[in-house]
Design a protein around this motif. Structure first.
Motif, PDB file in Angstrom:
ATOM      1  N   LEU A 295      -2.836 -27.555  20.968  1.00  0.00           N
ATOM      2  CA  LEU A 295      -2.442 -27.629  22.256  1.00  0.00           C
ATOM      3  C   LEU A 295      -3.265 -28.459  23.200  1.00  0.00           C
ATOM      4  O   LEU A 295      -4.480 -28.488  22.984  1.00  0.00           O
ATOM      5  CB  LEU A 295      -2.345 -26.197  22.689  1.00  0.00           C
TER       6      LEU A 295
ATOM      7  N   GLN B 216      10.965 -33.246  24.916  1.00  0.00           N
ATOM      8  CA  GLN B 216      10.452 -32.915  26.473  1.00  0.00           C
ATOM      9  C   GLN B 216      11.405 -31.771  26.583  1.00  0.00           C
ATOM     10  O   GLN B 216      12.507 -31.859  26.618  1.00  0.00           O
ATOM     11  CB  GLN B 216      10.712 -33.999  27.313  1.00  0.00           C
TER      12      GLN B 216
ATOM     13  N   GLU C  65       2.064 -31.846  18.139  1.00  0.00           N
ATOM     14  CA  GLU C  65       1.111 -31.550  19.340  1.00  0.00           C
ATOM     15  C   GLU C  65       1.966 -30.882  20.652  1.00  0.00           C
ATOM     16  O   GLU C  65       3.028 -31.431  20.626  1.00  0.00           O
ATOM     17  CB  GLU C  65       0.353 -32.693  19.896  1.00  0.00           C
TER      18      GLU C  65
ATOM     19  N   THR D  18       2.227 -30.173  24.570  1.00  0.00           N
ATOM     20  CA  THR D  18       1.366 -30.312  25.887  1.00  0.00           C
ATOM     21  C   THR D  18       2.037 -29.538  26.996  1.00  0.00           C
ATOM     22  O   THR D  18       3.484 -29.347  26.944  1.00  0.00           O
ATOM     23  CB  THR D  18       1.577 -31.692  26.379  1.00  0.00           C
TER      24      THR D  18
ATOM     25  N   GLY E 192       2.722 -28.724  30.863  1.00  0.00           N
ATOM     26  CA  GLY E 192       2.359 -29.377  31.973  1.00  0.00           C
ATOM     27  C   GLY E 192       1.989 -28.356  33.011  1.00  0.00           C
ATOM     28  O   GLY E 192       2.466 -27.043  32.836  1.00  0.00           O
TER      29      GLY E 192
ATOM     30  N   THR F  92       7.842 -29.223  30.464  1.00  0.00           N
ATOM     31  CA  THR F  92       7.599 -29.720  31.934  1.00  0.00           C
ATOM     32  C   THR F  92       8.068 -28.560  32.787  1.00  0.00           C
ATOM     33  O   THR F  92       7.949 -28.543  34.046  1.00  0.00           O
ATOM     34  CB  THR F  92       8.231 -31.073  31.891  1.00  0.00           C
TER      35      THR F  92
ATOM     36  N   SER G 130       6.529 -31.485  24.657  1.00  0.00           N
ATOM     37  CA  SER G 130       6.115 -31.569  26.329  1.00  0.00           C
ATOM     38  C   SER G 130       6.674 -30.703  26.948  1.00  0.00           C
ATOM     39  O   SER G 130       8.015 -30.615  27.063  1.00  0.00           O
ATOM     40  CB  SER G 130       6.021 -32.865  26.933  1.00  0.00           C
TER      41      SER G 130
END
Length: 186
Positions: free
Chosen positions: A186, A126, A164, A166, A168, A148, A146
């Motif tokens: 994505l 993250q 992968e 991601t 936010g 954020t 991820s």
């Protein structure tokens, strides 16, 4: 080099050469370079301090709990295996070099770079700091990446097994650079 060690069983020690199997271990490194002794730490390892030196967490070091590092001026090379989460609170710019395995990694160090050279991150990474960079050179992130906070991701040309990613809603403005031929998920 100045190192002060604290153990969850109480007390402190200035020794940096002893192995510890204490449940929780804290190190304060105020100056110079430091290499954590090879040991199995059954709890958490916390490293803090004002050093501008290099901190090495060597192969053979096992942290069954979490690893937390808050050393704003230090370069960190982590070859240890961490069963829990690696919490990177603060490190110098471009200075977290990851080679060991980890459950999860939380990158909260602003303006710093997390370089993944090898190892398996089974839970995920993250990116939770503004202007932080993740450079994927090699290794594996099973749980994906991820973002954020607005961050930068650089996929090295030789990287395989792309994670992968991601992004936010609070990470608007993030930059993802794929320097290789692999297709990003994505």
């Amino acid at each position: 080099q100045t190192v002060t060690s604290y153990y969850s069983s109480g007390g402190s020690s200035s020794s940096s050469s002893s192995s510890s199997t204490s449940p929780d271990v804290s190190r304060t490194i105020t100056s110079g370079d430091y290499t954590e002794p090879v040991a199995t730490i059954t709890g958490d390892l916390t490293i803090t301090g004002a050093t501008t030196g290099t901190i090495i967490l060597p192969s053979g070091l096992i942290v069954n709990g979490d690893l937390t590092v808050n050393t704003p001026g230090a370069t960190v090379t982590n070859r240890a295996n961490v069963g829990g989460t690696i919490n990177i609170i603060a490190v110098s710019v471009n200075t977290w070099n990851q080679y060991g395995n980890a459950g999860n990694i939380q990158m909260a160090a602003q303006n710093a770079t997390f370089n993944l050279f090898s190892g398996n991150v089974s839970g995920g990474l993250q990116m939770a700091a503004q202007n932080a960079t993740f450079q994927f050179i090699a290794g594996n992130i099973s749980g994906g990446v991820s973002l954020t906070e607005p961050s930068r991701v650089v996929i090295n040309a030789t990287a395989t097994g792309l994670p992968e990613i991601t992004v936010g809603e609070d990470a608007e403005g993030s930059d993802i650079d794929n320097l290789g031929d692999g297709e990003l998920n994505l």
